[in-house]
Design an enzyme around this catalytic site. Structure first.
Site, PDB file in Angstrom:
ATOM      1  N   ASP A   1      -5.546  11.600  -8.080  1.00 60.60           N
ATOM      2  CA  ASP A   1      -5.422  11.817  -6.638  1.00 60.60           C
ATOM      3  C   ASP A   1      -6.739  11.375  -5.995  1.00 60.60           C
ATOM      4  O   ASP A   1      -7.797  11.937  -6.299  1.00 60.60           O
ATOM      5  CB  ASP A   1      -5.168  13.315  -6.399  1.00 60.60           C
ATOM      6  CG  ASP A   1      -5.025  13.666  -4.929  1.00 60.60           C
ATOM      7  OD1 ASP A   1      -5.480  12.879  -4.068  1.00 60.60           O
ATOM      8  OD2 ASP A   1      -4.475  14.742  -4.639  1.00 60.60           O
TER       9      ASP A   1
ATOM     10  N   TYR B   1      -0.518   9.642  11.175  1.00 68.05           N
ATOM     11  CA  TYR B   1      -0.683   8.268  10.680  1.00 68.05           C
ATOM     12  C   TYR B   1      -1.553   7.443  11.624  1.00 68.05           C
ATOM     13  O   TYR B   1      -2.500   6.771  11.206  1.00 68.05           O
ATOM     14  CB  TYR B   1       0.711   7.646  10.543  1.00 68.05           C
ATOM     15  CG  TYR B   1       0.761   6.349   9.777  1.00 68.05           C
ATOM     16  CD1 TYR B   1       0.752   6.349   8.383  1.00 68.05           C
ATOM     17  CD2 TYR B   1       0.854   5.123  10.427  1.00 68.05           C
ATOM     18  CE1 TYR B   1       0.834   5.166   7.661  1.00 68.05           C
ATOM     19  CE2 TYR B   1       0.930   3.941   9.717  1.00 68.05           C
ATOM     20  CZ  TYR B   1       0.927   3.967   8.325  1.00 68.05           C
ATOM     21  OH  TYR B   1       1.000   2.789   7.623  1.00 68.05           O
TER      22      TYR B   1
HETATM   23  P1  NAD Z   1       4.395   3.043  -0.985  1.00 63.79           P
HETATM   24  O1  NAD Z   1       4.931   4.409  -0.760  1.00 63.79           O
HETATM   25  O2  NAD Z   1       5.231   2.018  -1.634  1.00 63.79           O
HETATM   26  O3  NAD Z   1       3.021   3.124  -1.827  1.00 63.79           O
HETATM   27  C1  NAD Z   1       2.018   4.066  -1.559  1.00 63.79           C
HETATM   28  C2  NAD Z   1       1.503   4.569  -2.898  1.00 63.79           C
HETATM   29  O4  NAD Z   1       0.385   5.460  -2.647  1.00 63.79           O
HETATM   30  C3  NAD Z   1       2.555   5.399  -3.670  1.00 63.79           C
HETATM   31  O5  NAD Z   1       2.773   4.824  -4.958  1.00 63.79           O
HETATM   32  C4  NAD Z   1       1.940   6.801  -3.739  1.00 63.79           C
HETATM   33  O6  NAD Z   1       2.256   7.488  -4.936  1.00 63.79           O
HETATM   34  C5  NAD Z   1       0.459   6.501  -3.625  1.00 63.79           C
HETATM   35  N1  NAD Z   1      -0.316   7.655  -3.176  1.00 63.79           N
HETATM   36  C6  NAD Z   1      -0.026   8.511  -2.155  1.00 63.79           C
HETATM   37  N2  NAD Z   1      -0.964   9.473  -2.074  1.00 63.79           N
HETATM   38  C7  NAD Z   1      -1.868   9.226  -3.044  1.00 63.79           C
HETATM   39  C8  NAD Z   1      -3.060   9.859  -3.460  1.00 63.79           C
HETATM   40  N3  NAD Z   1      -3.506  10.976  -2.845  1.00 63.79           N
HETATM   41  N4  NAD Z   1      -3.756   9.336  -4.494  1.00 63.79           N
HETATM   42  C9  NAD Z   1      -3.312   8.217  -5.140  1.00 63.79           C
HETATM   43  N5  NAD Z   1      -2.170   7.567  -4.783  1.00 63.79           N
HETATM   44  C10 NAD Z   1      -1.468   8.066  -3.755  1.00 63.79           C
HETATM   45  O7  NAD Z   1       3.895   2.564   0.451  1.00 63.79           O
HETATM   46  P2  NAD Z   1       3.373   1.163   0.997  1.00 63.79           P
HETATM   47  O8  NAD Z   1       4.240   0.800   2.114  1.00 63.79           O
HETATM   48  O9  NAD Z   1       3.140   0.192  -0.097  1.00 63.79           O
HETATM   49  O10 NAD Z   1       1.988   1.627   1.641  1.00 63.79           O
HETATM   50  C11 NAD Z   1       0.718   1.262   1.124  1.00 63.79           C
HETATM   51  C12 NAD Z   1      -0.301   1.317   2.248  1.00 63.79           C
HETATM   52  O11 NAD Z   1       0.046   0.350   3.242  1.00 63.79           O
HETATM   53  C13 NAD Z   1      -0.369   2.675   2.969  1.00 63.79           C
HETATM   54  O12 NAD Z   1      -1.705   2.994   3.273  1.00 63.79           O
HETATM   55  C14 NAD Z   1       0.416   2.417   4.243  1.00 63.79           C
HETATM   56  O13 NAD Z   1       0.013   3.238   5.296  1.00 63.79           O
HETATM   57  C15 NAD Z   1       0.051   0.956   4.503  1.00 63.79           C
HETATM   58  N6  NAD Z   1       0.996   0.249   5.389  1.00 63.79           N
HETATM   59  C16 NAD Z   1       2.314   0.118   5.032  1.00 63.79           C
HETATM   60  C17 NAD Z   1       3.163  -0.568   5.884  1.00 63.79           C
HETATM   61  C18 NAD Z   1       4.610  -0.792   5.557  1.00 63.79           C
HETATM   62  O14 NAD Z   1       5.346  -1.236   6.448  1.00 63.79           O
HETATM   63  N7  NAD Z   1       5.072  -0.530   4.356  1.00 63.79           N
HETATM   64  C19 NAD Z   1       2.683  -1.115   7.082  1.00 63.79           C
HETATM   65  C20 NAD Z   1       1.345  -0.946   7.404  1.00 63.79           C
HETATM   66  C21 NAD Z   1       0.504  -0.265   6.543  1.00 63.79           C
END
Ligand code: NAD
Length: 252
Positions: free
Chosen positions: A61, A147
């Site tokens: 974490d 967020y």
């Molecule tokens: P996702 O849910 O596929 O991946 C996020 C990962 O982070 C998960 O595998 C989760 O287990 C892990 N995680 C969460 N809390 C954690 C912690 N405390 N320690 C370690 N790991 C942890 O989501 P995603 O869409 O790939 O998002 C990745 C990043 O991109 C995030 O920061 C999100 O805000 C950002 N983002 C996503 C989007 C989108 O449209 N998907 C757009 C803009 C920004």
């Protein structure tokens, strides 16, 4: 797509890399020759991802002091702060505990990890910090208090780190994606479909993609290529920036 950057000899650390954007970035950095340490809170999922990407798992974490201490022991050239989650609720109902947890994971974690790796980067005169922020680092949407607060903060943190490290061969930038096809967005689609009484495909086309000129979700691979460029020698003079990548949605 063919885009070549040589990262042999570099060690990259990507948080939240068991799925979605983090996985796409870890894959791009590994294909470019970097030794990649992949993190996720889910140990099982990160082992599986590491095996496919040919990376080393570093489960934990990112908000835990023990985990930060573990990261301090590593010799890291490239830090990608990506771990995150989404929570949607009107302000009045937004649970304070969830708000605090969002700031911990999306903002305090990247701060602590940057503190952990910057001394080593300064000592060797090279470093790349890439923070995965969001279009929501620059604009707001209703029901995303946690967020939007955290992502605005992350862009600010990115720029402060850039100011403090600019003379050490270190760059610090943020990537600000629009909607990317990952579990985080697919889960939002389920809620949207229910609240608008429509199918998930209708929610995607008529709600999420309505203001997006390209009319498609981005792919994690596309974010991976932008991160790869920012980690390359070619991007040595790019620092303190927040790169929007959103199919023309926000124009910011
Ligand atoms: P996702 O849910 O596929 O991946 C996020 C990962 O982070 C998960 O595998 C989760 O287990 C892990 N995680 C969460 N809390 C954690 C912690 N405390 N320690 C370690 N790991 C942890 O989501 P995603 O869409 O790939 O998002 C990745 C990043 O991109 C995030 O920061 C999100 O805000 C950002 N983002 C996503 C989007 C989108 O449209 N998907 C757009 C803009 C920004």
């Amino acid at each position: 797509m063919n885009f070549s950057v040589d990262l042999q000899g570099k060690v990259a650390f990507v948080t939240g890399a068991a799925s979605g954007i983090g996985y796409g970035i870890a894959q791009a950095l590994s294909q470019a020759g970097a030794k990649v340490l992949v993190n996720d809170i889910s140990a099982e999922k990160v082992q599986a991802a590491a095996a496919v990407i040919k990376a080393e798992p570093l489960p934990g974490d990112i908000t835990s002091p023990d985990f930060i201490a573990q990261v301090k022991q590593q010799d890291i050239d490239i830090l990608v702060n990506n771990a995150g989650f989404q929570h949607i609720s009107p302000l009045e109902d937004f649970e304070p505990e969830i708000y605090r947890r969002m700031l911990e994971v999306l903002l305090v974690g990247p701060f602590l990890l940057s503190q952990a790796v910057v001394p080593g980067m300064k000592a060797k005169g090279f470093g790349r910090i890439v923070n995965i922020a969001s279009v929501h680092a620059k604009l707001a949407s209703a029901f995303k208090a946690g967020y939007v607060s955290a992502k605005h903060g992350l862009l600010g943190l990115t720029r402060v780190i850039a100011m403090e490290t600019a003379s050490y061969g270190i760059t610090s930038n943020a990537i600000c994606p629009g909607y990317v096809d990952t579990p985080l967005v697919r889960n939002q689609l389920k809620g949207l479909a229910q609240s608008h009484n429509m199918t998930e495909e209708q929610a995607l086309q008529e709600v999420i993609l309505r203001p997006v000129p390209q009319k498609r979700l981005l792919t994690p691979e596309e974010i991976g290529y932008l991160a790869l460029f920012l980690c390359s020698d070619a991007a040595a003079s790019i620092t303190a920036q927040g790169y929007t990548i959103d199919g023309g949605w926000s124009q910011i």
